[in-house]
Design an enzyme around this catalytic site. Structure first.
Site, PDB file in Angstrom:
ATOM      1  N   GLY A   1       0.853  -1.196   0.000  1.00 33.44           N
ATOM      2  CA  GLY A   1       0.000   0.000   0.000  1.00 33.44           C
ATOM      3  C   GLY A   1       0.878   1.231   0.000  1.00 33.44           C
ATOM      4  N   ARG A   2       0.375   2.295   0.635  1.00 34.20           N
ATOM      5  CA  ARG A   2       1.128   3.561   0.661  1.00 34.20           C
ATOM      6  C   ARG A   2       2.527   3.359   1.248  1.00 34.20           C
ATOM      7  NH1 ARG A   2      -4.446   5.264   2.106  1.00 34.20           N
ATOM      8  NH2 ARG A   2      -3.977   3.937   3.880  1.00 34.20           N
ATOM      9  N   ILE A   3       2.597   2.751   2.446  1.00 40.11           N
ATOM     10  CA  ILE A   3       3.900   2.613   3.114  1.00 40.11           C
ATOM     11  C   ILE A   3       4.752   1.559   2.407  1.00 40.11           C
ATOM     12  CG2 ILE A   3       5.044   1.965   5.283  1.00 40.11           C
ATOM     13  CD1 ILE A   3       2.536   3.130   6.731  1.00 40.11           C
TER      14      ILE A   3
ATOM     15  N   ARG B   1      -3.178  -7.761  -2.300  1.00 40.05           N
ATOM     16  CA  ARG B   1      -4.333  -8.458  -2.861  1.00 40.05           C
ATOM     17  C   ARG B   1      -4.502  -8.128  -4.334  1.00 40.05           C
ATOM     18  NH1 ARG B   1      -7.906  -6.462   2.085  1.00 40.05           N
ATOM     19  NH2 ARG B   1      -6.905  -4.592   1.297  1.00 40.05           N
TER      20      ARG B   1
ATOM     21  N   ALA C   1       4.599  -2.685  10.821  1.00 44.56           N
ATOM     22  CA  ALA C   1       3.142  -2.628  10.647  1.00 44.56           C
ATOM     23  C   ALA C   1       2.420  -2.686  11.994  1.00 44.56           C
ATOM     24  CB  ALA C   1       2.710  -3.749   9.723  1.00 44.56           C
ATOM     25  N   ARG C   2       2.077  -3.892  12.419  1.00 42.85           N
ATOM     26  CA  ARG C   2       1.477  -4.118  13.725  1.00 42.85           C
ATOM     27  C   ARG C   2       2.073  -5.406  14.269  1.00 42.85           C
ATOM     28  NH1 ARG C   2       0.442   0.437  13.883  1.00 42.85           N
ATOM     29  NH2 ARG C   2      -1.569   1.482  14.026  1.00 42.85           N
TER      30      ARG C   2
ATOM     31  N   GLU D   1       2.337  -5.108  22.692  1.00 42.72           N
ATOM     32  CA  GLU D   1       2.864  -3.773  22.927  1.00 42.72           C
ATOM     33  C   GLU D   1       2.112  -3.057  24.055  1.00 42.72           C
ATOM     34  OE1 GLU D   1       3.534  -2.054  19.065  1.00 42.72           O
ATOM     35  OE2 GLU D   1       3.318  -0.045  19.915  1.00 42.72           O
TER      36      GLU D   1
ATOM     37  N   HIS E   1       8.156   1.870  18.659  1.00 42.26           N
ATOM     38  CA  HIS E   1       7.085   2.342  17.778  1.00 42.26           C
ATOM     39  C   HIS E   1       7.342   3.792  17.338  1.00 42.26           C
ATOM     40  CE1 HIS E   1       2.659   1.357  16.686  1.00 42.26           C
ATOM     41  NE2 HIS E   1       3.163   2.234  15.821  1.00 42.26           N
TER      42      HIS E   1
ATOM     43  N   GLY F   1       7.659   4.847  14.168  1.00 38.16           N
ATOM     44  CA  GLY F   1       7.304   5.068  12.759  1.00 38.16           C
ATOM     45  C   GLY F   1       7.005   6.509  12.371  1.00 38.16           C
TER      46      GLY F   1
END
Ligand code: NAP
Length: 318
Positions: free
Chosen positions: A155-157, A178, A235-236, A265, A283, A285
Site C-alpha cells: 500500500g502507501r507505506i 491483494r 506494521a502491527r 505492545e 514504535h 514510525g
C-alpha cells in the site's frame, strides 16, 4: 459540539483544537481505560482516539445510543477500533492516511540498515568499553545494496519502502498485495508469500493489523526464509507470531530482525531483549514533530468536516 482528544498533541495541534472546538484534551499518555471510553461515547460528540484505545464491540454494546457520532482516529492503523460495531452504533470512523507514509518508510529503512549492518549490536559494543578496534573480519553484516527485498503489503507505506529500496539501494523488489500495483519502477507481484519469503534477503511487513493478517508471518514463513535473511516489521506486532520469531532468532533460522511494533505492545518479551540479533525500536514510525502535527491536522480536518455537516475526508469501512 464537545470533542475529546485522547492524548496530548503537538502544541500547534492543541492550539488549533482549542481555537476551533469545545475540546477536552486528556493529559495522560497511556491508552484509554474502558471507563474512559464509555464516558467518551456517552458525553462527547466527537472523540479523537489513537493506538491502543480498544473501542471494541463490548464497549459499543454498553453505550447503546452514544452521543458520539465520530471517532476521528489519530493514525492510519485503526485495528484497535471495531469499525463494524462502531457503524452499527451510528458512529463513523476516519483515519489519517498519507501523513504517515514517508516517516514510516524511513523507519523501515532505519531498521533494515540497523539489522543488516548490526548497528545496535555495534553501538552496544562501543558503549560497553569492550571494543578492541577495527579489523578486516570484525562484525560482518549483510550488504544491502543490490539485494532482494520482499514487501508484504504494497500500500502507501509498502510502496514508499519499495521505492527507497529500488532507487536508493538498487534492490530487486517483490511484493505481496491483494491486487497488482501500477508502479514507475520494476517490482514483481508475488503470488505466494512462502515462496517469496524463501527468495528474499529482507522481508518487510507493511500490512494493516486485524483478524485477516493475524500471524501472517508464522513459524512456516520464518522456516522458509534464508539463514542470511532479515525480517522487518513496521506494521502491527500481531502480524508476526512473536514466539515463533524469538525461536527463529535464537536458533539462527534467520540472521536478524528489526521491530518497531510488538505483539503485546508495549510489553517486549525478555527473550527478545536478551538477543543481540534483533533491533528494537519503541514504535517510532511517525515520531517527528512535523509528522505528528500533520496527523493531528488531518484528524482535526475530519472533525471540522463533521461539525460543518460536510463529507468526511478520510472515512474508513465505507
Ligand atoms: P494501506 O495503504 O492500506 O496498505 C495496506 C497494504 O496491505 C495494501 O497493499 C493491501 O493490499 C495489503 N493488504 C491488506 N490486507 C492484506 C492481506 N490480508 N493480505 C495481503 N495484503 C494485504 O496502508 P498503509 O498506509 O500503507 O499502512 C499500513 C499499516 O502500517 C497501517 O495499517 C498501520 O497498521 C501500519 N503503520 C505503522 C506505523 C508505525 O508507526 N510503525 C505507522 C503508520 C502505519 P491491496 O493494496 O491489494 O488492498
Amino acid at each position: 459540539m464537545r470533542v475529546l482528544i485522547a492524548r496530548p498533541m503537538t502544541a500547534e495541534v492543541e492550539a488549533r483544537a482549542r481555537s476551533e472546538f469545545d475540546v477536552e484534551i486528556r493529559t495522560n499518555t497511556s491508552v484509554m481505560s474502558r471507563a474512559e471510553m464509555l464516558r467518551a461515547l456517552a458525553e462527547f460528540d466527537v472523540v479523537v482516539p489513537t493506538l491502543g484505545d480498544a473501542f471494541d464491540a463490548g464497549v459499543f454494546s454498553q453505550v447503546p445510543e452514544p452521543r458520539c457520532k465520530l471517532l476521528a482516529n489519530f493514525g492510519v492503523g485503526y485495528n484497535h477500533i471495531d469499525v463494524g460495531a462502531a457503524m452499527a452504533a451510528g458512529v463513523e470512523v476516519t483515519n489519517t492516511p498519507g501523513a504517515v507514509t514517508d516517516a514510516t518508510a524511513d523507519i523501515a529503512m532505519t531498521l533494515m540498515l540497523m539489522s543488516a549492518r548490526r548497528a545496535g549490536e555495534g553501538e552496544r559494543l562501543v558503549r560497553s568499553g569492550q571494543w578492541q578496534g577495527w579489523h578486516p573480519t570484525q562484525m560482518l553484516g549483510l550488504h544491502l545494496s543490490g539485494k532482494h527485498v520482499g514487501v508484504v503489503g504494497m500500500g502507501r507505506i509498502g510502496q514508499a519502502i519499495a521505492r527507497r529500496c529500488h532507487f536508493g539501494f538498487g534492490m530487486q523488489v517483490s511484493y505481496i498485495a491483494r491486487s497488482a500495483k501500477q508502479l514507475d519502477f520494476e517490482a514483481h507481484h508475488a503470488g505466494d508469500l512462502t515462496k517469496m519469503a524463501a527468495e528474499v534477503d529482507v522481508l518487510v511487513v507493511a500490512v494493516p493489523g486485524g483478524a485477516e493478517t493475524h500471524h501472517l508471518i508464522d513459524a512456516g514463513i520464518l522456516a522458509a526464509m534464508r539463514h542470511s535473511s532479515h525480517l522487518i516489521n513496521i506494521a502491527r506486532g500481531e502480524v508476526v507470531d512473536e514466539a515463533a520469531l524469538i525461536a527463529a532468532l535464537q536458533t539462527g533460522q534467520i540472521a536478524g530482525a528489526g521491530l518497531d511494533v510488538y505483539e503485546f505492545e508495549p510489553k517486549v518479551p525478555q527473550a527478545l531483549m536478551d538477543l543481540d540479533n534483533v533491533t528494537l525500536l519503541p514504535h517510532l514510525g511517525t515520531a517527528t514533530e512535523e509528522v505528528r502535527s500533520n496527523m493531528g491536522h488531518m484528524a482535526l480536518d475530519n472533525v471540522a468536516a463533521f461539525v460543518a455537516g460536510q463529507a468526511l475526508p478520510n472515512p474508513v469501512g465505507t
